[in-house]
Motif scaffolding. Structure first.
Motif, PDB file in Angstrom:
ATOM      1  N   GLN A  98       0.839  -1.193   0.000  1.00 51.37           N
ATOM      2  CA  GLN A  98       0.000   0.000   0.000  1.00 51.37           C
ATOM      3  C   GLN A  98       0.876   1.246   0.000  1.00 51.37           C
ATOM      4  O   GLN A  98       1.863   1.318   0.702  1.00 51.37           O
ATOM      5  CB  GLN A  98      -0.842  -0.024   1.264  1.00 51.37           C
ATOM      6  N   TYR A 104      -2.777  -1.992  -9.563  1.00 51.18           N
ATOM      7  CA  TYR A 104      -3.224  -3.363  -9.471  1.00 51.18           C
ATOM      8  C   TYR A 104      -3.013  -4.060 -10.817  1.00 51.18           C
ATOM      9  O   TYR A 104      -3.307  -3.497 -11.865  1.00 51.18           O
ATOM     10  CB  TYR A 104      -4.701  -3.406  -9.122  1.00 51.18           C
TER      11      TYR A 104
ATOM     12  N   TYR B  32      -6.928   7.200  -4.929  1.00 52.99           N
ATOM     13  CA  TYR B  32      -6.254   6.593  -6.079  1.00 52.99           C
ATOM     14  C   TYR B  32      -7.325   6.207  -7.090  1.00 52.99           C
ATOM     15  O   TYR B  32      -8.309   5.554  -6.748  1.00 52.99           O
ATOM     16  CB  TYR B  32      -5.451   5.374  -5.629  1.00 52.99           C
ATOM     17  N   SER B  93      -9.995   3.891  -5.052  1.00 52.64           N
ATOM     18  CA  SER B  93      -9.462   3.170  -3.906  1.00 52.64           C
ATOM     19  C   SER B  93      -9.016   4.165  -2.848  1.00 52.64           C
ATOM     20  O   SER B  93      -8.560   5.259  -3.167  1.00 52.64           O
ATOM     21  CB  SER B  93      -8.270   2.318  -4.347  1.00 52.64           C
ATOM     22  N   ASN B  95      -6.963   4.319   1.252  1.00 53.29           N
ATOM     23  CA  ASN B  95      -5.797   3.691   1.884  1.00 53.29           C
ATOM     24  C   ASN B  95      -6.073   2.263   2.330  1.00 53.29           C
ATOM     25  O   ASN B  95      -5.152   1.517   2.643  1.00 53.29           O
ATOM     26  CB  ASN B  95      -5.329   4.514   3.071  1.00 53.29           C
ATOM     27  N   THR B  96      -7.331   1.862   2.372  1.00 54.18           N
ATOM     28  CA  THR B  96      -7.631   0.463   2.717  1.00 54.18           C
ATOM     29  C   THR B  96      -7.152  -0.471   1.610  1.00 54.18           C
ATOM     30  O   THR B  96      -6.975  -1.663   1.828  1.00 54.18           O
ATOM     31  CB  THR B  96      -9.145   0.246   2.896  1.00 54.18           C
ATOM     32  N   GLY B  97      -6.971   0.088   0.392  1.00 53.08           N
ATOM     33  CA  GLY B  97      -6.557  -0.741  -0.728  1.00 53.08           C
ATOM     34  C   GLY B  97      -7.702  -1.360  -1.489  1.00 53.08           C
ATOM     35  O   GLY B  97      -7.508  -1.997  -2.525  1.00 53.08           O
ATOM     36  N   LYS B  98      -8.911  -1.197  -1.002  1.00 50.58           N
ATOM     37  CA  LYS B  98     -10.075  -1.808  -1.649  1.00 50.58           C
ATOM     38  C   LYS B  98     -10.401  -1.040  -2.919  1.00 50.58           C
ATOM     39  O   LYS B  98     -10.691   0.150  -2.879  1.00 50.58           O
ATOM     40  CB  LYS B  98     -11.244  -1.728  -0.658  1.00 50.58           C
ATOM     41  N   LEU B  99     -10.344  -1.708  -4.065  1.00 52.42           N
ATOM     42  CA  LEU B  99     -10.552  -1.064  -5.364  1.00 52.42           C
ATOM     43  C   LEU B  99     -11.958  -1.368  -5.852  1.00 52.42           C
ATOM     44  O   LEU B  99     -12.303  -2.534  -6.076  1.00 52.42           O
ATOM     45  CB  LEU B  99      -9.517  -1.577  -6.366  1.00 52.42           C
ATOM     46  N   ILE B 100     -12.751  -0.316  -6.009  1.00 53.54           N
ATOM     47  CA  ILE B 100     -14.134  -0.464  -6.456  1.00 53.54           C
ATOM     48  C   ILE B 100     -14.255   0.062  -7.881  1.00 53.54           C
ATOM     49  O   ILE B 100     -13.795   1.173  -8.179  1.00 53.54           O
ATOM     50  CB  ILE B 100     -15.093   0.320  -5.531  1.00 53.54           C
ATOM     51  N   PHE B 101     -14.913  -0.721  -8.734  1.00 47.77           N
ATOM     52  CA  PHE B 101     -15.020  -0.391 -10.144  1.00 47.77           C
ATOM     53  C   PHE B 101     -16.371   0.232 -10.487  1.00 47.77           C
ATOM     54  O   PHE B 101     -17.394  -0.085  -9.876  1.00 47.77           O
ATOM     55  CB  PHE B 101     -14.840  -1.650 -10.996  1.00 47.77           C
TER      56      PHE B 101
END
Lengths: 115, 111
Positions: A98, A104, B32, B93, B95-101
């Motif tokens: 991170q 990705y 991001y 995204s 800072n959790t890193g979870k990428l939502i489309f």
């Protein structure tokens, strides 16, 4: 670098059977994501791991779905028992630590057909 | 929860024209914003990304703009070519890193 590697590329199974999808992330990447892609719902995040630990599995549709990441280089997504509505393309993606400037990277996907 | 809305769902342009795809996001912590291109039967491929400390980024014929106040970001493709035809996805995204489309935009460039 071989990229994110998924297997199998295609899987056809009968309803009720167990299905296991496999993913090898890029070496050095600390986060791993499982996505499901269908025409109706697009790219849905199922679960993701940071440093092999599951962080958020809120996208897992139901208890028939489970995912593991026993080490930094391998993850599985299991469906038991499978149903026709599980038919989709399942993508695995990984990313570096991170905060990295890099994004990705997706694997080639597994096309699952449940008949 | 987090949500990303993408418009339009389909876009048809003449070769040489510009194409613009717009997205909005709900999570104010998002920092991001990548864009992916997916050709038929293939994996999503990252084409450009932008971070929340930048308002605009350009790479040859592709540019992305970000309006943090309005929670909008857009993809601009200039001088479109038939090989630009594909499905384009925006994503967000934190800072959790979870990428939502987003739901994707099917771009057709007519020769």
């Amino acid at each position: 670098d071989a990229g994110v590697i998924q297997s199998p590329r295609h899987e056809v199974t009968e309803m009720g059977q167990e299905v296991t999808l496999r993913c090898k992330p890029i070496s050095g990447h600390n986060s791993l994501f499982w996505y499901r892609q269908t025409m109706m719902r697009g790219l849905e995040l199922l679960i993701y791991f940071n440093n092999n630990v599951p962080i958020d599995d809120s996208g897992m549709p139901e208890d028939r779905f489970s995912a593991k990441m026993p080490n930094a280089s391998f993850s599985t997504l299991k469906i038991q028992p499978s149903e026709p509505r599980d038919s989709a393309v399942y993508f695995c993606a990984s990313r570096p630590q991170q905060g990295s400037i890099y994004g990705y990277t997706f694997g080639s996907g597994t096309r699952l057909t449940v008949v | 929860g987090e949500n990303v809305e993408q418009h339009p769902s389909t876009l048809s342009v003449q070769e040489g024209d510009s194409a613009v795809i717009k997205c909005t996001y709900s999570d104010s912590a998002s920092n991001y914003f990548p864009w992916y291109k997916q050709e038929l039967g293939k994996r999503p491929q990252l084409i450009i990304d932008i971070r929340s400390n930048v308002g605009e980024k350009k790479d040859q014929r592709i540019a992305v703009t970000l309006n943090k106040t309005a929670k909008h970001f857009s993809l601009h493709i200039t001088e479109t070519q038939p090989e630009d035809s594909a499905v384009y996805f925006c994503a967000a995204s934190s800072n959790t890193g979870k990428l939502i489309f987003g739901q994707g935009t099917t771009l057709q460039v007519k020769p």
